[in-house]
Design a protein around this motif. Structure first.
Motif, PDB file in Angstrom:
ATOM      1  N   ASP A   1       2.004   9.719  56.289  1.00  0.00           N
ATOM      2  CA  ASP A   1       0.636  10.165  56.549  1.00  0.00           C
ATOM      3  C   ASP A   1      -0.145  10.363  55.249  1.00  0.00           C
ATOM      4  N   SER A   2       0.416   9.912  54.130  1.00  0.00           N
ATOM      5  CA  SER A   2      -0.286  10.118  52.864  1.00  0.00           C
ATOM      6  C   SER A   2      -1.497   9.195  52.783  1.00  0.00           C
ATOM      7  N   ILE A   3      -2.438   9.629  51.968  1.00  0.00           N
ATOM      8  CA  ILE A   3      -3.744   8.966  51.945  1.00  0.00           C
ATOM      9  C   ILE A   3      -3.668   7.579  51.330  1.00  0.00           C
ATOM     10  N   SER A   4      -2.608   7.293  50.563  1.00  0.00           N
ATOM     11  CA  SER A   4      -2.483   5.962  49.960  1.00  0.00           C
ATOM     12  C   SER A   4      -2.288   4.888  51.019  1.00  0.00           C
TER      13      SER A   4
ATOM     14  N   ASN B   1      -6.283   0.498  40.876  1.00  0.00           N
ATOM     15  CA  ASN B   1      -7.111   1.538  41.485  1.00  0.00           C
ATOM     16  C   ASN B   1      -7.579   2.494  40.396  1.00  0.00           C
ATOM     17  N   VAL B   2      -8.813   2.965  40.542  1.00  0.00           N
ATOM     18  CA  VAL B   2      -9.342   4.003  39.655  1.00  0.00           C
ATOM     19  C   VAL B   2      -9.602   5.231  40.517  1.00  0.00           C
ATOM     20  N   ALA B   3      -9.096   6.356  40.092  1.00  0.00           N
ATOM     21  CA  ALA B   3      -9.206   7.563  40.924  1.00  0.00           C
ATOM     22  C   ALA B   3      -9.753   8.718  40.106  1.00  0.00           C
ATOM     23  N   ILE B   4     -10.460   9.608  40.784  1.00  0.00           N
ATOM     24  CA  ILE B   4     -10.846  10.872  40.168  1.00  0.00           C
ATOM     25  C   ILE B   4      -9.653  11.806  40.367  1.00  0.00           C
ATOM     26  N   THR B   5      -8.995  12.157  39.322  1.00  0.00           N
ATOM     27  CA  THR B   5      -7.783  12.965  39.446  1.00  0.00           C
ATOM     28  C   THR B   5      -8.017  14.438  39.107  1.00  0.00           C
ATOM     29  N   ALA B   6      -9.153  14.747  38.532  1.00  0.00           N
ATOM     30  CA  ALA B   6      -9.496  16.150  38.294  1.00  0.00           C
ATOM     31  C   ALA B   6     -11.004  16.251  38.224  1.00  0.00           C
ATOM     32  N   ALA B   7     -11.563  17.332  38.728  1.00  0.00           N
ATOM     33  CA  ALA B   7     -13.015  17.523  38.714  1.00  0.00           C
ATOM     34  C   ALA B   7     -13.292  19.010  38.657  1.00  0.00           C
ATOM     35  N   GLN B   8     -14.240  19.354  37.833  1.00  0.00           N
ATOM     36  CA  GLN B   8     -14.556  20.772  37.684  1.00  0.00           C
ATOM     37  C   GLN B   8     -16.057  20.897  37.454  1.00  0.00           C
ATOM     38  N   ARG B   9     -16.635  21.912  38.002  1.00  0.00           N
ATOM     39  CA  ARG B   9     -18.054  22.182  37.762  1.00  0.00           C
ATOM     40  C   ARG B   9     -18.130  23.561  37.122  1.00  0.00           C
ATOM     41  N   THR B  10     -18.721  23.619  35.951  1.00  0.00           N
ATOM     42  CA  THR B  10     -18.794  24.894  35.225  1.00  0.00           C
ATOM     43  C   THR B  10     -20.259  25.266  35.013  1.00  0.00           C
ATOM     44  N   VAL B  11     -20.450  26.540  34.783  1.00  0.00           N
ATOM     45  CA  VAL B  11     -21.803  27.021  34.527  1.00  0.00           C
ATOM     46  C   VAL B  11     -21.732  28.079  33.433  1.00  0.00           C
ATOM     47  N   SER B  12     -22.719  28.054  32.533  1.00  0.00           N
ATOM     48  CA  SER B  12     -22.832  29.075  31.486  1.00  0.00           C
ATOM     49  C   SER B  12     -24.159  29.792  31.694  1.00  0.00           C
ATOM     50  N   PRO B  13     -24.136  30.909  32.374  1.00  0.00           N
ATOM     51  CA  PRO B  13     -25.408  31.565  32.702  1.00  0.00           C
ATOM     52  C   PRO B  13     -26.177  31.971  31.444  1.00  0.00           C
TER      53      PRO B  13
ATOM     54  N   ALA C   1     -22.215  21.968  33.823  1.00  0.00           N
ATOM     55  CA  ALA C   1     -21.607  20.681  33.505  1.00  0.00           C
ATOM     56  C   ALA C   1     -20.569  20.326  34.555  1.00  0.00           C
ATOM     57  N   ILE C   2     -20.324  19.030  34.632  1.00  0.00           N
ATOM     58  CA  ILE C   2     -19.240  18.537  35.487  1.00  0.00           C
ATOM     59  C   ILE C   2     -18.214  17.888  34.573  1.00  0.00           C
ATOM     60  N   SER C   3     -16.992  18.323  34.685  1.00  0.00           N
ATOM     61  CA  SER C   3     -15.908  17.730  33.912  1.00  0.00           C
ATOM     62  C   SER C   3     -15.054  16.906  34.856  1.00  0.00           C
ATOM     63  N   LEU C   4     -14.890  15.633  34.517  1.00  0.00           N
ATOM     64  CA  LEU C   4     -14.117  14.734  35.377  1.00  0.00           C
ATOM     65  C   LEU C   4     -12.957  14.137  34.591  1.00  0.00           C
ATOM     66  N   THR C   5     -11.867  13.927  35.274  1.00  0.00           N
ATOM     67  CA  THR C   5     -10.782  13.127  34.719  1.00  0.00           C
ATOM     68  C   THR C   5     -10.604  11.931  35.632  1.00  0.00           C
ATOM     69  N   LEU C   6     -10.820  10.754  35.087  1.00  0.00           N
ATOM     70  CA  LEU C   6     -10.622   9.514  35.833  1.00  0.00           C
ATOM     71  C   LEU C   6      -9.341   8.879  35.336  1.00  0.00           C
ATOM     72  N   GLU C   7      -8.657   8.201  36.226  1.00  0.00           N
ATOM     73  CA  GLU C   7      -7.438   7.536  35.808  1.00  0.00           C
ATOM     74  C   GLU C   7      -7.433   6.126  36.359  1.00  0.00           C
TER      75      GLU C   7
ATOM     76  N   GLN D   1      -0.954  11.138  42.218  1.00  0.00           N
ATOM     77  CA  GLN D   1       0.177  10.336  42.712  1.00  0.00           C
ATOM     78  C   GLN D   1      -0.247   9.394  43.840  1.00  0.00           C
ATOM     79  N   GLU D   2      -1.198   9.863  44.664  1.00  0.00           N
ATOM     80  CA  GLU D   2      -1.648   8.983  45.739  1.00  0.00           C
ATOM     81  C   GLU D   2      -2.537   7.872  45.207  1.00  0.00           C
ATOM     82  N   GLY D   3      -3.197   8.137  44.100  1.00  0.00           N
ATOM     83  CA  GLY D   3      -4.085   7.127  43.552  1.00  0.00           C
ATOM     84  C   GLY D   3      -3.357   5.993  42.863  1.00  0.00           C
ATOM     85  N   ASP D   4      -2.130   6.212  42.494  1.00  0.00           N
ATOM     86  CA  ASP D   4      -1.357   5.170  41.814  1.00  0.00           C
ATOM     87  C   ASP D   4      -0.714   4.263  42.856  1.00  0.00           C
ATOM     88  N   LEU D   5      -1.278   3.071  43.003  1.00  0.00           N
ATOM     89  CA  LEU D   5      -0.801   2.137  44.032  1.00  0.00           C
ATOM     90  C   LEU D   5       0.105   1.059  43.444  1.00  0.00           C
ATOM     91  N   ARG D   6       0.484   1.228  42.194  1.00  0.00           N
ATOM     92  CA  ARG D   6       1.241   0.178  41.542  1.00  0.00           C
ATOM     93  C   ARG D   6       2.678   0.063  42.056  1.00  0.00           C
TER      94      ARG D   6
END
Lengths: 600, 282
Positions: free
Chosen positions: A95-98, A215-227, A233-239, A542-547
């Motif tokens: 049932d994994s998303i891959s 496959n290219v996947a977003i493997t990490a995403a963060q939204r930060t704010v400095s009041p 900012a949005i910090s993304l890790t693509l793989e 791990q699901e994004g790696d289809l190799r």
């Protein structure tokens, strides 16, 4: 003939019981008479008792034995159909998303798995059984257990793999339990089994229907704010799970408004991106141009709002006051305030405010209501902590000299750290307000110089923060636990909506639930009112790696599977009706036409 | 049960001493040698009455006319061969023991012989379902006495009786019945009825025999009983009520009734029947 309830055959013991009853039934020597009616009013002798005589094979005995035999066979589930043993195929569906990764023809591993499952079920004989198990951290049944094979196509239509990466172990265990020694197990996945040093799973046909794809996947995403800076900012890790650089379009949207669009080249391996964003934007949707696996090409990020803990230091000037101020300054997300959320003060001045929004932490000589007669003592250990308490998470008290611990009244406080029978840190109060008491002379102890001091203060602050209204975090991965503290007791029905899924929540101030797959914008609602919006994203490397996906049959079915014993129900079995008629007829005949009328 | 042989010589010897008693009520039948209850042409004087035209002048009592100047005729008893309908109970109860069957056969043969010597027009009725069989010879009765029927003929309705016949009923009457209704039915159509209840001695006076399973020979009912004094006393009371019921019903309808038990010598049986005015000495 088979017996679905073999224990029911024990009821056959009724037959020897009937024979014994007939054998020992009292019998007088017979005499033929005319005019039995003249004896009618004469006193009748009870029939029980008597000595054993030769068993008379009477109509009553025969009818009773036939009735008992028929009822026993009905109770033991006698069935005439010899095809009660049927093949049982248990299919564990990955049932994994891959499994939704599609090739250039638009065909996904899920599509190939369905085809293979239908092929296998079509090979089964009539009345064969199929169980469909979805893998996952909590595996579930898609069909069955042991449903008719003709139901499989309809169930497979509903199968939509959405789970994050997980182990197959639990699903495989469930499949094996369902199959037992009578069924065969087949696994449909896009990858071979992850078994160190082994290729096959014993007794399991592992069918890999995957196809290796880039496959290219977003493997990490963060939204930060400095009041303070008014920046976000949005910090993304693509793989990039391929050996070549991939060209992608990255878009950031709020609703239908595009906030940002950028053409990027993603080289093989992970890449980090930092995208500036203005503050105060609602939830944003980050999208990569689609590739094999669409579900890992997007992320929903909600602007976080940190929960600031108000702290008030009422300790008298001195070593303790200074040590506390120093420890608090090292904790983030706090502010100095009057009538704050967390108040540090001398223990003797703790006042019951009655407000659950204020926690009081007292140091020094305890208040009179919990003080017991006796002199204060110093302790160097051993200290006995209640390790499961959040306040003592990471606290060791190694090398600490605990000075000035006064004796406390038994039963007045709940000790969190003790030395012998002497409580050193205690919790007291009721549900309306929470008080912590450090039975400690801050001017003489070395605790404030020990590493445990800032840990204790930080733990106190985090405990208090967790009790403040709002979610613990604002952006989650699929499968993570979401913790939300509501500002007040809910008055309406609590539920959440996410990706078309609407799920009820228990009516409580403190909510805990799992971030649902496949993720997206999650709205926590009270009735029709939205309380919080959270981001839930796949972010599954791990699901994004289809190799590693392959197409191959590995292993073989369990050749010893004997088939599952099934029955179609008593009503469809002619033997049941035959026995029912025979039994009922025997009982009625014995009742209505007794062999001997007891009264002429 | 094998059929016991009839000693016809003994029966005929006893029967020779008896004949059918003249019924009190007039009975029908062809002319015979038995005095009837009505007026006829026998030699036995019966009564006087005034002459009416058409009377036989040979029967005018001229002496009386000389004395009284009134024409008076002599009346003589008629001589008839009576119609006898002999109803036999051939149900299982009459063969409950060999002794009962044998005694019943002897009694029936005795009546058959007596009826035969009377040159009566006798028929035997065993069921309502079949036509009565004529009794041409006394020995003919033997073939009827098989006693293998489930029910007594008296339990059936509409027995094929003849009007004004002499009806002789032989049975143990050991079946549930209403005496008045039954006897009235048997005695209708101007008949003369004679009822002979024939039972075993132990059916009338059963001994206390301990525990027994009583099995009815006709309806196959069973009853487990301890035949102690009390049980026997209860039974005797019920049996006597049955017998008295029949006797009273017989008196009310002008019929005769007699109870005969097995073991009674045949000539004693004949005497009992004479005492009951069913037979008379020849």
């Amino acid at each position: 003939v088979i017996f679905t309830v073999p224990l029911g055959l024990l009821t056959l013991l009724a037959i020897p019981a009937i024979i014994v009853i007939h054998l020992f039934r009292r019998r007088f020597p017979p005499r033929r008479v005319a005019g039995l009616f003249l004896w009618r009013s004469v006193r009748v002798v009870p029939e029980s008792g008597g000595k054993r005589t030769k068993l008379p094979v009477t109509r009553s005995l025969i009818l009773e034995c036939i009735g008992a035999l028929a009822l026993s066979l009905i109770i033991s589930g006698a069935r005439m159909r010899p095809d009660g043993i049927n093949e049982h195929l248990v299919i564990l569906l990955d049932d994994s998303i891959s499994m939704t990764a599609a090739n250039a023809r638009g065909e996904s591993a899920r599509d190939r798995a369905v085809k293979r499952a239908l092929t296998e079920t079509s090979k089964l004989r009539a009345n064969s059984r199929v169980s469909l198990v979805e893998s996952g951290d909590r595996p579930g049944l898609l069909l069955g257990p042991a449903a008719l094979a003709i139901e499989a196509p309809e169930a497979l239509k509903k199968w939509n793999p959405q789970a994050p990466h997980h182990s197959y172990a639990l699903g495989l265990r469930l499949a094996r339990e369902l199959a037992g020694s009578t069924g065969r197990v087949m696994v449909l996945s896009d990858a071979p089994p992850e078994l160190p040093g082994r290729q096959e799973v014993e007794g399991v046909l592992w069918v890999a229907v995957g196809e290796a794809m880039p496959n290219v996947a977003i493997t990490a995403a963060q939204r930060t704010v400095s009041p303070d800076e008014g920046m976000a900012a949005i910090s993304l890790t693509l793989e990039n799970f391929s050996n070549t650089t991939a060209h992608r379009t990255l878009r950031v949207m709020t609703g239908s408004t595009e906030v940002l669009s950028r053409q990027i080249d993603v080289p093989s391996g992970p890449v980090s991106l930092n995208l500036p964003l203005t503050t105060g934007l609602p939830a944003v949707q980050v999208e990569l141009s689609h590739d094999a696996l669409k579900l890992d090409d997007g992320a929903v990020l909600v602007e976080p709002h940190s929960r600031i803990v108000g702290i008030e230091n009422r300790l008298p000037d001195g070593r303790g006051h200074e040590a506390l101020a120093k420890a608090v300054s090292a904790v983030s997300g706090v502010t100095q305030a009057q009538n704050a959320d967390l108040i540090f003060e001398a223990a003797g001045e703790i006042q019951k405010s009655g407000s659950p929004s204020q926690w009081h932490v007292g140091f020094g000589r305890p208040p009179s209501e919990i003080l017991a007669p006796g002199e204060a003592k110093d302790f160097v250990g051993p200290f006995i902590p209640e390790k499961r308490h959040a306040l003592l998470d990471g606290v060791t008290l190694a090398g600490v000299v605990w000075a000035g611990a006064s004796p406390l009244a038994v039963g007045k406080v709940h000790p969190l750290v003790s030395a012998g029978d002497q409580p050193l840190i205690a919790e007291f109060g009721d549900n309306a307000e929470k008080h912590f008491f450090f039975n400690l002379d801050l001017n003489r102890t070395n605790l404030i110089r020990a590493p445990d001091w800032p840990i204790l203060i930080s733990n106190l602050v985090e405990m208090r923060r967790n009790e403040l209204p709002g979610p613990e975090r604002w952006n989650y991965r699929v499968g993570e636990w979401i913790h939300i503290q509501l500002p007040q007791e809910p008055k309406g029905k609590l539920h959440f909506r996410c990706a078309g899924l609407d799920h009820d929540l228990p009516s409580s101030r403190s909510l805990e639930f799992v971030a649902p797959a496949p993720g997206g914008l999650l709205q926590v609602m009270e009735g029709d009112r939205t309380l919080f919006e959270l981001g839930v994203n796949l972010l599954d490397r791990q699901e994004g790696d289809l190799r590693s996906a392959v197409t191959r049959d590995i292993g073989a079915f369990n050749a010893q599977a004997t088939g599952v014993r099934t029955e179609t129900g008593a009503a469809l079995d002619p033997l049941f009706w035959f026995l029912l008629i025979i039994g009922a007829a025997a009982i009625l005949a014995n009742w209505c036409f007794p062999e001997a009328r007891r009264h002429a | 049960m094998s059929q016991p042989q009839i000693d016809w010589n003994s029966v005929q010897t006893v029967a020779a001493a008896f004949r059918i008693a003249a019924p009190r009520a007039p009975v029908g039948g062809r002319l015979g040698d038995r005095l009837g209850a009505g007026t006829g042409s026998s030699l036995e004087f019966q009564d006087y009455r005034e002459y009416v035209p058409g009377d036989d002048l040979r029967h005018v009592d001229w002496s009386a006319y000389a004395r009284s100047e009134t024409l008076t005729v002599r009346l003589y008893r008629e001589e008839v061969a009576p119609r006898i309908d002999l109803v036999l109970d051939i149900s299982h109860s009459m063969a409950v023991t060999e002794e009962k069957l044998q005694a019943y056969r002897e009694l029936s043969c005795l009546i058959s012989c007596v009826a035969g010597w009377a040159e009566a027009d006798a028929r035997i009725i065993t069921t309502a379902a079949a036509e009565p069989e004529p009794l041409r010879r006394p020995e003919d009765i033997e073939r009827f006495l098989v006693c293998n029927k489930q029910k007594c003929a008296l339990e059936e309705s509409h027995l094929p009786f003849r009007r004004r016949s002499l009806r002789i009923v032989v049975s143990d009457f050991l079946f549930p019945h209403e005496p008045d209704a039954m006897v009235t039915t048997l005695a209708r159509d101007g008949a003369s009825l004679a009822m002979i209840q024939f039972t075993l001695a132990e059916e009338a006076q059963p001994p206390a025999a301990g525990g027994l399973r009583l099995m009815d020979v006709e309806d196959h009912g069973e009853l487990d009983l301890i035949l102690d004094e009390q049980a026997v006393e209860d039974y005797r009371a019920r049996f006597n009520r049955l017998r008295l019921g029949l006797s009273r019903a017989a008196r009310r309808t002008g019929a005769t009734f007699v109870h005969i038990t097995s073991g009674t010598p045949l000539h004693e049986v004949g005497r009992a029947l004479v005492a009951a005015r069913i037979l008379e000495y020849s």
